[in-house]
Write a protein that holds these residues in place. Sequence first.
Motif, PDB file in Angstrom:
ATOM      1  N   ALA A   1     -14.690  10.346  -2.434  1.00 15.80           N
ATOM      2  CA  ALA A   1     -14.530  10.680  -3.865  1.00 15.80           C
ATOM      3  C   ALA A   1     -15.216  12.014  -4.182  1.00 15.80           C
ATOM      4  O   ALA A   1     -14.646  12.874  -4.875  1.00 15.80           O
ATOM      5  N   TRP A   2     -16.405  12.180  -3.648  1.00 13.20           N
ATOM      6  CA  TRP A   2     -17.171  13.416  -3.893  1.00 13.20           C
ATOM      7  C   TRP A   2     -16.417  14.638  -3.355  1.00 13.20           C
ATOM      8  O   TRP A   2     -16.344  15.679  -4.002  1.00 13.20           O
ATOM      9  N   ARG A   3     -15.798  14.490  -2.165  1.00 13.93           N
ATOM     10  CA  ARG A   3     -15.019  15.607  -1.586  1.00 13.93           C
ATOM     11  C   ARG A   3     -13.773  15.907  -2.414  1.00 13.93           C
ATOM     12  O   ARG A   3     -13.384  17.067  -2.562  1.00 13.93           O
ATOM     13  N   HIS A   4     -13.119  14.851  -2.911  1.00  8.00           N
ATOM     14  CA  HIS A   4     -11.948  15.065  -3.773  1.00  8.00           C
ATOM     15  C   HIS A   4     -12.356  15.910  -4.978  1.00  8.00           C
ATOM     16  O   HIS A   4     -11.654  16.848  -5.364  1.00  8.00           O
ATOM     17  N   ASN A   5     -13.500  15.591  -5.563  1.00  8.67           N
ATOM     18  CA  ASN A   5     -13.960  16.331  -6.745  1.00  8.67           C
ATOM     19  C   ASN A   5     -14.294  17.783  -6.403  1.00  8.67           C
ATOM     20  O   ASN A   5     -13.986  18.709  -7.156  1.00  8.67           O
ATOM     21  N   LEU A   6     -14.897  17.933  -5.213  1.00  9.70           N
ATOM     22  CA  LEU A   6     -15.253  19.262  -4.734  1.00  9.70           C
ATOM     23  C   LEU A   6     -14.008  20.129  -4.592  1.00  9.70           C
ATOM     24  O   LEU A   6     -13.968  21.283  -5.045  1.00  9.70           O
ATOM     25  N   GLU A   7     -12.956  19.542  -3.985  1.00 12.93           N
ATOM     26  CA  GLU A   7     -11.699  20.281  -3.793  1.00 12.93           C
ATOM     27  C   GLU A   7     -11.055  20.587  -5.142  1.00 12.93           C
ATOM     28  O   GLU A   7     -10.575  21.697  -5.377  1.00 12.93           O
ATOM     29  N   ASP A   8     -11.070  19.599  -6.055  1.00 15.31           N
ATOM     30  CA  ASP A   8     -10.470  19.795  -7.385  1.00 15.31           C
ATOM     31  C   ASP A   8     -11.180  20.907  -8.147  1.00 15.31           C
ATOM     32  O   ASP A   8     -10.553  21.650  -8.911  1.00 15.31           O
ATOM     33  N   SER A   9     -12.499  21.007  -7.930  1.00 10.58           N
ATOM     34  CA  SER A   9     -13.275  22.004  -8.684  1.00 10.58           C
ATOM     35  C   SER A   9     -13.242  23.371  -8.012  1.00 10.58           C
ATOM     36  O   SER A   9     -13.781  24.341  -8.537  1.00 10.58           O
ATOM     37  N   GLY A  10     -12.606  23.449  -6.848  1.00 14.26           N
ATOM     38  CA  GLY A  10     -12.497  24.721  -6.131  1.00 14.26           C
ATOM     39  C   GLY A  10     -13.810  25.196  -5.545  1.00 14.26           C
ATOM     40  O   GLY A  10     -13.931  26.347  -5.136  1.00 14.26           O
ATOM     41  N   SER A  11     -14.807  24.294  -5.465  1.00 16.83           N
ATOM     42  CA  SER A  11     -16.113  24.686  -4.924  1.00 16.83           C
ATOM     43  C   SER A  11     -16.116  24.630  -3.400  1.00 16.83           C
ATOM     44  O   SER A  11     -15.240  24.029  -2.779  1.00 16.83           O
ATOM     45  N   ILE A  12     -17.120  25.248  -2.819  1.00 18.52           N
ATOM     46  CA  ILE A  12     -17.292  25.211  -1.364  1.00 18.52           C
ATOM     47  C   ILE A  12     -18.610  24.516  -1.083  1.00 18.52           C
ATOM     48  O   ILE A  12     -19.631  24.811  -1.712  1.00 18.52           O
ATOM     49  N   PHE A  13     -18.595  23.550  -0.156  1.00 22.85           N
ATOM     50  CA  PHE A  13     -19.846  22.826   0.099  1.00 22.85           C
ATOM     51  C   PHE A  13     -20.614  23.493   1.230  1.00 22.85           C
ATOM     52  O   PHE A  13     -20.046  24.187   2.072  1.00 22.85           O
ATOM     53  N   SER A  14     -21.892  23.244   1.218  1.00 23.94           N
ATOM     54  CA  SER A  14     -22.786  23.838   2.209  1.00 23.94           C
ATOM     55  C   SER A  14     -22.467  23.310   3.603  1.00 23.94           C
ATOM     56  O   SER A  14     -22.182  22.132   3.781  1.00 23.94           O
ATOM     57  N   SER A  15     -22.532  24.174   4.600  1.00 28.97           N
ATOM     58  CA  SER A  15     -22.185  23.770   5.962  1.00 28.97           C
ATOM     59  C   SER A  15     -23.249  22.868   6.583  1.00 28.97           C
ATOM     60  O   SER A  15     -22.988  22.194   7.564  1.00 28.97           O
TER      61      SER A  15
END
Lengths: 369, 369
Positions: free
Chosen positions: B339-353
């Motif tokens: 769910a958290w990744r879906h939100n990340l993708e929807d928000s166009g953000s990039i997560f820390s490696s």
Amino acid sequence: MKRNHCSELWDFEDELVDRNGDVTKPTIVLGVDGGATTTISICLSSSTPAAHPNVVARAVTGSSNFNSVSEETAKRALEQSMAEVLMLSRVPRVDVRVVCLALSGVNSPPDAERVLSWLREIFPCESTKCYVYNDAVAALASGTAGRKYGCVLIAGTGTIAYGFNEDGKMARAAGCGPLLGDQGSGHAISSNALAAVMRAHDGRGPPTTLTAAILKKLDLTTPEEIVGWVYADTSWARVAALVPTIKACAKNGDEVAIGILEDAAEELAISVKAVVRALKLSGHDGSEPFPFVMVGGVLEHEEGWDLCKPLIAKVTQAFPGVQAIQPSVEPAVGAALVAWRHNLEDSGSIFSSDFKVDSFSITVEGVVC
Amino acid sequence: MKRNHCSELWDFEDELVDRNGDVTKPTIVLGVDGGATTTISICLSSSTPAAHPNVVARAVTGSSNFNSVSEETAKRALEQSMAEVLMLSRVPRVDVRVVCLALSGVNSPPDAERVLSWLREIFPCESTKCYVYNDAVAALASGTAGRKYGCVLIAGTGTIAYGFNEDGKMARAAGCGPLLGDQGSGHAISSNALAAVMRAHDGRGPPTTLTAAILKKLDLTTPEEIVGWVYADTSWARVAALVPTIKACAKNGDEVAIGILEDAAEELAISVKAVVRALKLSGHDGSEPFPFVMVGGVLEHEEGWDLCKPLIAKVTQAFPGVQAIQPSVEPAVGAALVAWRHNLEDSGSIFSSDFKVDSFSITVEGVVC
């Protein structure tokens, strides 16, 4: 004579009063094979205790396995079956010398005592000797002309190997049902074939013609539908009914089907060898002769792949003296032959050495016994 | 806000009205792992969509598998679980960005559509995105920090291998239950051990310490009693509960127990390899890296024989690039991370490696998630 429960069936005995004056009464014995599906009674008659017996009549009723039906239902099925076979034979109960009842579900001396008390109710005359055994004894005796000696392998829906040595010692192997690894049974063979179809479907195993053959047999379209089919009804016989389909695939050269049947033959041979070793049936050097009787749908002659061939080869390799027998008569005739031998021993007679069980392969009322 | 069925549970939302004026609302997502025994909900919170999320609360209710309980019961268990986790988190439904529901029993798009309509009833706000998957997705994501990529092997009472490639293509192997040959499952391992005890008892197999260990565990005296025990209750989980006993025997050097567990490892490796091949997860030359997540009681760390070691060795032999992962968080956290990744993708953000799933191994209300 006491009427018992199936009173109208015993009415025929009243009509036979005149015959009581006969001086040359034949020797009459009964054999009963009682299972979870049917109860089959056979009446054998011989002019003297030591003369060759003949099948006079055969009667079939429902289950008399007290684990699968109620005790009352089991008792009724037994009495009805025996009353019918005596009515067909025109023989009153007082003239029956020996009754041998081989019943599935009889697994201990208390079980046998319990069923013996039922039998005594039906045959109150002390002149009638009564014996109760597990149904595997009938299967063994169907291949040994009534001798309780040797090893019998039953492989139908389930499988069990069972045997007696000369001292009457008993041994058994397998026979604990599909949840405890009865490999070699019809249920296990079919389960393995269904699993092989699923393995081929998801890439765990090689493609096999079992897929098309089993889907056709079950009237299904895709392997996924097998999951629903299997869990909709988990009765063992329903799954085991796929054995002929698997044998046909093996006959046509399908490597997966052949592998499943070869594994089954290996497992069945292991059961037989365990019993033979436990009873030392092959003597101390392993080469003494002993009868090995094969019974049940998995081992039957049919058009498909012959499972008996590798099975006999494996048993022979371990015990070169083994005498493999595929009986030509049904287990109920075996039970009747056990009764006939008991009478022979009681009368102190000696039977002819050329006595062959094959001579019982006769037709009674259109059914080959 | 709509009250839904568990009305009193949603009452907490009224108390949160004042907070609606907050300008810096955290990012809230929910993950739910719904099985045949329990339904576990996890609430994740992060200061921004791309910030490291934290587990805020965890709630457990009964089964939400609509194949094992009624649809009404399943819906109630889901709603109750999610209402509880939000109440514990002090978050109203309108503030939930994404809900990811991973439910056992969801095996097709129509299944997913059906459950999605339930979810929409509970979360009527269009700002809440809802996703429904099979529960294997939660297990995979618990080892991949929420990525739906790689292969997961679940081996508990039953077993299934499941995976996704980069294109979202799905493949699965096994998972058809004990009647269709799910070798490697806890049920299969335990059945094989029980069969080995019977084989040792009747001479088909070698003696084994499994006999004494299993009889003690089941509080029985003789192997014959196992037959009655097995058929008295054929529920799969009851049989599978013997796995720790079998692992302990293997750890002590019992050859039969070791053989059963080695066979299980081989079968589980076959399932994994089938999925990896079907999805080409290891690239065209077989050496590309991909995550392989191992979940379930059979694969858990414990004092007994370690089944993962031979399993990983077999998979590595076939695919040298494999990255074997034993998750430190439960599948419900995996669902929340999806769910958290879906939100990340929807928000166009990039997560820390350097995002590591291990950081979720925290204690919520005394339970390690």
